[in-house]
Write an enzyme that holds these catalytic residues in place. Structure first.
Site, PDB file in Angstrom:
ATOM      1  N   TYR A   7       0.830  -1.211   0.000  1.00 51.77           N
ATOM      2  CA  TYR A   7       0.000   0.000   0.000  1.00 51.77           C
ATOM      3  C   TYR A   7       0.861   1.257   0.000  1.00 51.77           C
ATOM      4  O   TYR A   7       1.808   1.385   0.769  1.00 51.77           O
ATOM      5  CB  TYR A   7      -0.922   0.016   1.232  1.00 51.77           C
ATOM      6  CG  TYR A   7      -1.660   1.333   1.380  1.00 51.77           C
ATOM      7  CD1 TYR A   7      -2.698   1.660   0.518  1.00 51.77           C
ATOM      8  CD2 TYR A   7      -1.285   2.270   2.343  1.00 51.77           C
ATOM      9  CE1 TYR A   7      -3.354   2.879   0.621  1.00 51.77           C
ATOM     10  CE2 TYR A   7      -1.934   3.487   2.457  1.00 51.77           C
ATOM     11  CZ  TYR A   7      -2.972   3.781   1.587  1.00 51.77           C
ATOM     12  OH  TYR A   7      -3.610   4.998   1.683  1.00 51.77           O
ATOM     13  N   HIS A  46      -4.427  16.374  -3.213  1.00 51.74           N
ATOM     14  CA  HIS A  46      -4.756  16.516  -1.791  1.00 51.74           C
ATOM     15  C   HIS A  46      -4.545  17.943  -1.276  1.00 51.74           C
ATOM     16  O   HIS A  46      -4.951  18.256  -0.152  1.00 51.74           O
ATOM     17  CB  HIS A  46      -3.918  15.542  -0.956  1.00 51.74           C
ATOM     18  CG  HIS A  46      -4.373  14.113  -1.066  1.00 51.74           C
ATOM     19  ND1 HIS A  46      -4.677  13.512  -2.267  1.00 51.74           N
ATOM     20  CD2 HIS A  46      -4.568  13.157  -0.118  1.00 51.74           C
ATOM     21  CE1 HIS A  46      -5.039  12.259  -2.049  1.00 51.74           C
ATOM     22  NE2 HIS A  46      -4.988  12.012  -0.754  1.00 51.74           N
ATOM     23  N   ASN A  76       1.046  11.893   5.344  1.00 48.78           N
ATOM     24  CA  ASN A  76       0.313  11.017   6.248  1.00 48.78           C
ATOM     25  C   ASN A  76       0.819  11.221   7.668  1.00 48.78           C
ATOM     26  O   ASN A  76       1.769  10.586   8.105  1.00 48.78           O
ATOM     27  CB  ASN A  76       0.530   9.561   5.817  1.00 48.78           C
ATOM     28  CG  ASN A  76      -0.749   8.756   5.887  1.00 48.78           C
ATOM     29  OD1 ASN A  76      -1.703   9.159   6.523  1.00 48.78           O
ATOM     30  ND2 ASN A  76      -0.764   7.612   5.231  1.00 48.78           N
ATOM     31  N   TYR A 117     -15.603  33.556  45.565  1.00 48.30           N
ATOM     32  CA  TYR A 117     -14.882  32.426  44.994  1.00 48.30           C
ATOM     33  C   TYR A 117     -13.834  32.845  43.955  1.00 48.30           C
ATOM     34  O   TYR A 117     -12.775  32.221  43.847  1.00 48.30           O
ATOM     35  CB  TYR A 117     -15.854  31.454  44.323  1.00 48.30           C
ATOM     36  CG  TYR A 117     -16.742  30.677  45.260  1.00 48.30           C
ATOM     37  CD1 TYR A 117     -16.659  30.836  46.642  1.00 48.30           C
ATOM     38  CD2 TYR A 117     -17.667  29.772  44.759  1.00 48.30           C
ATOM     39  CE1 TYR A 117     -17.482  30.118  47.492  1.00 48.30           C
ATOM     40  CE2 TYR A 117     -18.496  29.050  45.607  1.00 48.30           C
ATOM     41  CZ  TYR A 117     -18.401  29.224  46.970  1.00 48.30           C
ATOM     42  OH  TYR A 117     -19.220  28.510  47.809  1.00 48.30           O
ATOM     43  N   ARG A 161     -11.001  33.816  46.306  1.00 49.95           N
ATOM     44  CA  ARG A 161     -10.597  32.812  47.278  1.00 49.95           C
ATOM     45  C   ARG A 161     -10.154  31.502  46.621  1.00 49.95           C
ATOM     46  O   ARG A 161      -9.277  30.796  47.125  1.00 49.95           O
ATOM     47  CB  ARG A 161     -11.773  32.528  48.227  1.00 49.95           C
ATOM     48  CG  ARG A 161     -11.396  31.793  49.473  1.00 49.95           C
ATOM     49  CD  ARG A 161     -12.569  31.271  50.287  1.00 49.95           C
ATOM     50  NE  ARG A 161     -13.825  31.962  50.080  1.00 49.95           N
ATOM     51  CZ  ARG A 161     -15.016  31.425  50.368  1.00 49.95           C
ATOM     52  NH1 ARG A 161     -15.076  30.188  50.854  1.00 49.95           N
ATOM     53  NH2 ARG A 161     -16.134  32.088  50.175  1.00 49.95           N
ATOM     54  N   PHE A 173      -1.719   7.511  11.948  1.00 50.58           N
ATOM     55  CA  PHE A 173      -2.090   8.850  11.483  1.00 50.58           C
ATOM     56  C   PHE A 173      -3.340   9.373  12.157  1.00 50.58           C
ATOM     57  O   PHE A 173      -3.713  10.534  11.985  1.00 50.58           O
ATOM     58  CB  PHE A 173      -2.323   8.826   9.973  1.00 50.58           C
ATOM     59  CG  PHE A 173      -3.243   7.714   9.547  1.00 50.58           C
ATOM     60  CD1 PHE A 173      -4.590   7.721   9.864  1.00 50.58           C
ATOM     61  CD2 PHE A 173      -2.745   6.640   8.833  1.00 50.58           C
ATOM     62  CE1 PHE A 173      -5.430   6.695   9.488  1.00 50.58           C
ATOM     63  CE2 PHE A 173      -3.581   5.596   8.442  1.00 50.58           C
ATOM     64  CZ  PHE A 173      -4.935   5.630   8.769  1.00 50.58           C
ATOM     65  N   GLU A 197     -12.363   5.199   5.211  1.00 48.02           N
ATOM     66  CA  GLU A 197     -11.892   5.972   6.356  1.00 48.02           C
ATOM     67  C   GLU A 197     -13.133   6.464   7.108  1.00 48.02           C
ATOM     68  O   GLU A 197     -13.577   7.601   6.969  1.00 48.02           O
ATOM     69  CB  GLU A 197     -11.000   7.120   5.855  1.00 48.02           C
ATOM     70  CG  GLU A 197      -9.786   6.558   5.121  1.00 48.02           C
ATOM     71  CD  GLU A 197      -9.006   7.576   4.307  1.00 48.02           C
ATOM     72  OE1 GLU A 197      -9.345   8.780   4.384  1.00 48.02           O
ATOM     73  OE2 GLU A 197      -8.083   7.176   3.589  1.00 48.02           O
TER      74      GLU A 197
END
Length: 492
Positions: free
Chosen positions: A52, A82, A194, A277, A280, A326, A412
């Site tokens: 791959y 991409h 990746n 608060y 404090r 990834f 995915e």
């Protein structure tokens, strides 16, 4: 010079690289691993073994075999297709961090990339060649594909580079240095994109800014206490040791140090028995935010030195395994947690601002710190701005990591959205810094009304620093620029 090994990079070193322009060097032993990994890829291509990302398509196309003659074209098509990020670019500092982190990850020697590509990355860092990388478009699993593709484009002589606050074509930059763009070999395109380096780079900058802001929040709160005659008994060590959180103990100790020898603070029973608060509980609330920062720091330093490529190459190529390093879930959670921790520093700061300006709560300070109450509004709308920023933070603090949208034909099918979380964290930090800048402006005004000569030596020193960038409220003016100047001062 900071030597990158792939396994030893720290946040302190990243701080030097990002804020002091420190240069990087490549560890020789690590480069030997990189070379062996590359030789393994070459053997896979030569033997026509199907692996791959080396000689297959990507994502849903992982079952499509690619001919050996097309492996270079495969990498080029990958980067170009991409590189579809949109929106405003990441800051130049984040871009620099991204280059360093991707380089460091590849130095681990599990990705099959050539040494010369890593040497070009180091050249980019050492010569301030920072890619222009759009912020939006990453799902945070299969890595930060879109942002890292824009980073990789610069290696190819495409895309743009930061220059004097603007953008210039990458090809022009390489021409100026007399260098040719990189031509990618098998596996290298995937090795470059990746990974989780976009969310992690933004996360590193987020952490460094948040840490700085957390320290500043303490001396600002100390000034507020002086302006309001706060009771220091609440910081007695025994109280915090009785609970046992180290961060809480540390905040209480630092608060006492800031307020040492102050004439303006009080003890319980002197003016009142106890404070609200927001005064404090400074150690409890700020201390809890420090616990968040500790968690985030731990996760970032692991991820900064992680192999997040796919597939990964082990045992000199005898083992090549597809996995999911990834996936950005650890950083997605860390950034969502950071959002909450920093937002809370702003929440409690806004409540202290309210006490400084509200005439029913501010222990005799002028109503809304106005020099002429009624005729002049003073800090009235400063509190509005702080409340608006705090409200916006509540929306931004919604966790990005609880969402997932399937992609690549459902191959995915679960993603982290970690890059969205890191971007939202950056906005929360900016908003929180502006809230604390408003508190600083109001606190300095209150302290100077009380008499700066009565302040603790350490808080008076901080007041003198603030006075270099802004004045206390002496009359109504346009306060926006003051907030911006103090915010920049807090982040300097």
């Amino acid at each position: 010079m900071i030597e990158l090994t792939g396994s030893s990079l720290t946040l302190e070193q990243m701080k030097s690289i990002l804020y002091k322009g420190q240069q990087v060097a490549l560890n020789a032993v690590s480069l030997e691993r990189v070379q062996r990994s590359r030789e393994a890829v070459d053997r896979i291509v030569e033997n026509d073994k199907t692996v791959y990302g080396i000689n297959t398509g990507f994502g849903k196309f992982s079952d499509v075999k690619i001919d050996e003659k097309d492996t270079k074209a495969l990498q080029l098509h990958l980067i170009r297709s991409h590189a579809c990020g949109v929106g405003e670019p990441f800051s130049e500092k984040v871009s620099r961090a991204m280059v360093v982190l991707r380089l460091n990850a590849l130095m681990k020697g599990f990705s099959g990339i050539r040494v010369e590509v890593l040497e070009r990355f180091a050249f980019m860092v050492n010569n301030d060649i920072h890619p222009v990388i759009p912020q939006q478009g990453s799902l945070g699993a299969s890595g930060d594909l879109a942002p890292l593709s824009h980073l990789a484009l610069v290696l190819l002589g495409e895309g743009f580079v930061w220059r004097d606050g603007g953008h210039v074509p990458a090809a022009q930059v390489w021409n100026e240095f007399g260098m040719e763009p990189i031509i990618l070999e098998a596996k290298e395109g995937l090795a470059l994109i990746n990974g989780t380096q976009a969310m992690t780079a933004q996360g590193v900058v987020n952490y460094l800014e948040a840490e700085k802001l957390a320290y500043s929040s303490e001396w600002i709160a100390a000034m507020t206490m002086e302006a309001l005659h706060g009771i220091t008994d609440a910081f007695h060590p025994a109280i915090h040791e009785a609970r046992g959180y180290k961060e809480q103990v540390d905040v209480a100790s630092r608060m006492l140090t800031w307020l040492e020898d102050s004439v303006l603070t009080t003890v319980q029973g002197e003016k009142r028995v106890q404070d609200a608060y927001s005064i404090r509980c400074i150690p409890q609330v700020h201390g809890a935010s420090w616990q968040v920062l500790s968690y985030v720091k731990e996760k970032l330093e692991i991820e900064m030195n992680a192999a997040t490529d796919n597939p990964l190459i082990f045992e000199d190529g005898e083992v090549v395994v597809s996995g999911g390093n990834f996936h950005g879930q650890p950083i997605a959670f860390a950034m969502d947690f950071l959002k909450i921790g920093v937002a809370e520093l702003a929440n409690i700061s806004e409540r202290r601002i309210e006490r400084l300006v509200n005439p029913q709560l501010n222990e005799g300070l002028p109503p809304f710190l106005s020099p002429q109450p009624g005729l002049q509004s003073g800090a009235m709308i400063l509190q509005y701005s702080a409340a608006s920023l705090v409200s916006e933070n509540k929306t931004l603090a919604h966790p990005a990591s609880v969402d997932s949208i399937p992609s690549s034909g459902n191959q995915e099918d679960h993603v982290s959205m970690g890059t969205i979380g890191s971007r939202h964290a950056q906005q929360i930090i900016k908003n929180a810094r502006n809230v604390l800048a408003i508190e600083a402006l109001c606190a300095m005004t209150g302290c100077m009304f009380r008499g700066e000569d009565k302040m603790a030596p350490k808080t008076r020193g901080q007041l003198e620093g603030l006075l270099q960038v802004a004045e206390p409220i002496k009359e109504d003016r346009i306060f926006g620029p003051d907030i911006e100047k103090i915010s920049d001062y807090l982040n300097a």
